[in-house]
Design a protein around this motif. Sequence first.
Motif, PDB file in Angstrom:
ATOM      1  N   ALA A  90     -12.073  -3.852   4.968  1.00  0.00           N
ATOM      2  CA  ALA A  90     -11.627  -4.100   3.598  1.00  0.00           C
ATOM      3  C   ALA A  90     -10.137  -3.824   3.453  1.00  0.00           C
ATOM      4  CB  ALA A  90     -12.430  -3.237   2.621  1.00  0.00           C
ATOM      5  N   LEU A 132     -15.920 -10.786   4.030  1.00  0.00           N
ATOM      6  CA  LEU A 132     -16.263  -9.661   3.157  1.00  0.00           C
ATOM      7  C   LEU A 132     -17.695  -9.159   3.300  1.00  0.00           C
ATOM      8  CD1 LEU A 132     -14.510 -10.441  -0.238  1.00  0.00           C
ATOM      9  CD2 LEU A 132     -14.155  -8.446   1.212  1.00  0.00           C
ATOM     10  N   GLN A 138     -13.248   0.435  -0.612  1.00  0.00           N
ATOM     11  CA  GLN A 138     -13.159   1.591   0.281  1.00  0.00           C
ATOM     12  C   GLN A 138     -13.674   2.870  -0.380  1.00  0.00           C
ATOM     13  OE1 GLN A 138      -9.180   1.666   2.555  1.00  0.00           O
ATOM     14  NE2 GLN A 138      -8.707   0.646   0.623  1.00  0.00           N
ATOM     15  N   ILE A 177     -11.156  -5.824  -3.444  1.00  0.00           N
ATOM     16  CA  ILE A 177     -11.346  -5.587  -2.011  1.00  0.00           C
ATOM     17  C   ILE A 177     -10.869  -4.181  -1.650  1.00  0.00           C
ATOM     18  CG2 ILE A 177     -10.654  -6.291   0.311  1.00  0.00           C
ATOM     19  CD1 ILE A 177     -10.376  -9.153  -0.741  1.00  0.00           C
TER      20      ILE A 177
END
Length: 319
Positions: A291, A283, A216, A212
């Motif tokens: 995130a 998500l 980014q 997760i």
Amino acid sequence: MPGPGPSAPAPDAPLPDALRGHWVDTKAPRRARPFLKLARIERPIGWQLLLLPCWWSAGLAAIAAGAPFPNPWHCLLFLIGAIVMRGAGCTFNDIVDRKLDAQVARTRGRPLPSGQVTAKAAAVFMVALSFVGLAVLLQFNRFTIVAGIASLAIVAIYPFMKRITNMPQFVLGLAFSWGGLLGWSAVFGRLDAPAFLIYAAAVAWTVGYDTIYAMQDIEDDVIAGIKSSARYFGDYGREAIALCFAITVVLAGLATWMAGGGALAFAGLVAFAGHLGWQVSRLKGASAPVALALFRSNWHAGLLLAAGFALDALVPPFV
């Protein structure tokens, strides 16, 4: 005269994934700020996630030993050790990755790639933190001391994994989850099945939450040639994270059962599983800020499990 560009931010400029208004950026002495940022003090989620497997394991050990609660002294030592060793590990990672970090928008403002700290000064700082960590480790029994030192081999190779494997998050999990072994060995002076199971659960959890986090940086990672599980899973990232979290819950459940956990321990596990499921539900199409928020929320998720273990040790089982 123009101010510094993005490659040379001011020492008090907050980094993109740091907590806004943190005392490191607002109140710490300016000369100390780059070193505090090397240790990620303004980003506490790292040491929090490093600490939780220690507390999980300590809670399971208390249940198995029939103690009324996890050993408070051990839990305090794990807290101090998590903060300083996370700082030492991040400093080492930044020394190794300073050229790669300069190519990624989220990391180019870090103290080393931005020139706020030299590699030599960072190395001295890392050694100082490591000695504090060693002093903490020496408070435990001999088995735990040796086991703790053994983790340094994984810590040493982790920064290089993003160059050679698509799953550096797995290696991070091996390192970040080590406390799942130490919390148990600190009580019993050995390792048993529940310790190995909660360690494996923490590894799977780490792969999930760090994937997760890596979401980014996918675009910048492609440009810089940095490998990550987020890139590797691609369009199936959500499903892969869900699988990692499912494995986490199953393994943690087995650890709880083998340690003799009761209703409150399993209630904590259910709450933990519910939080992980909520993360997966958020998500799809998540932006970078979402995130990051989901990644940070794993502190609360892990606390639910730790609290369940602690309460189960405290409250006698129903007869």
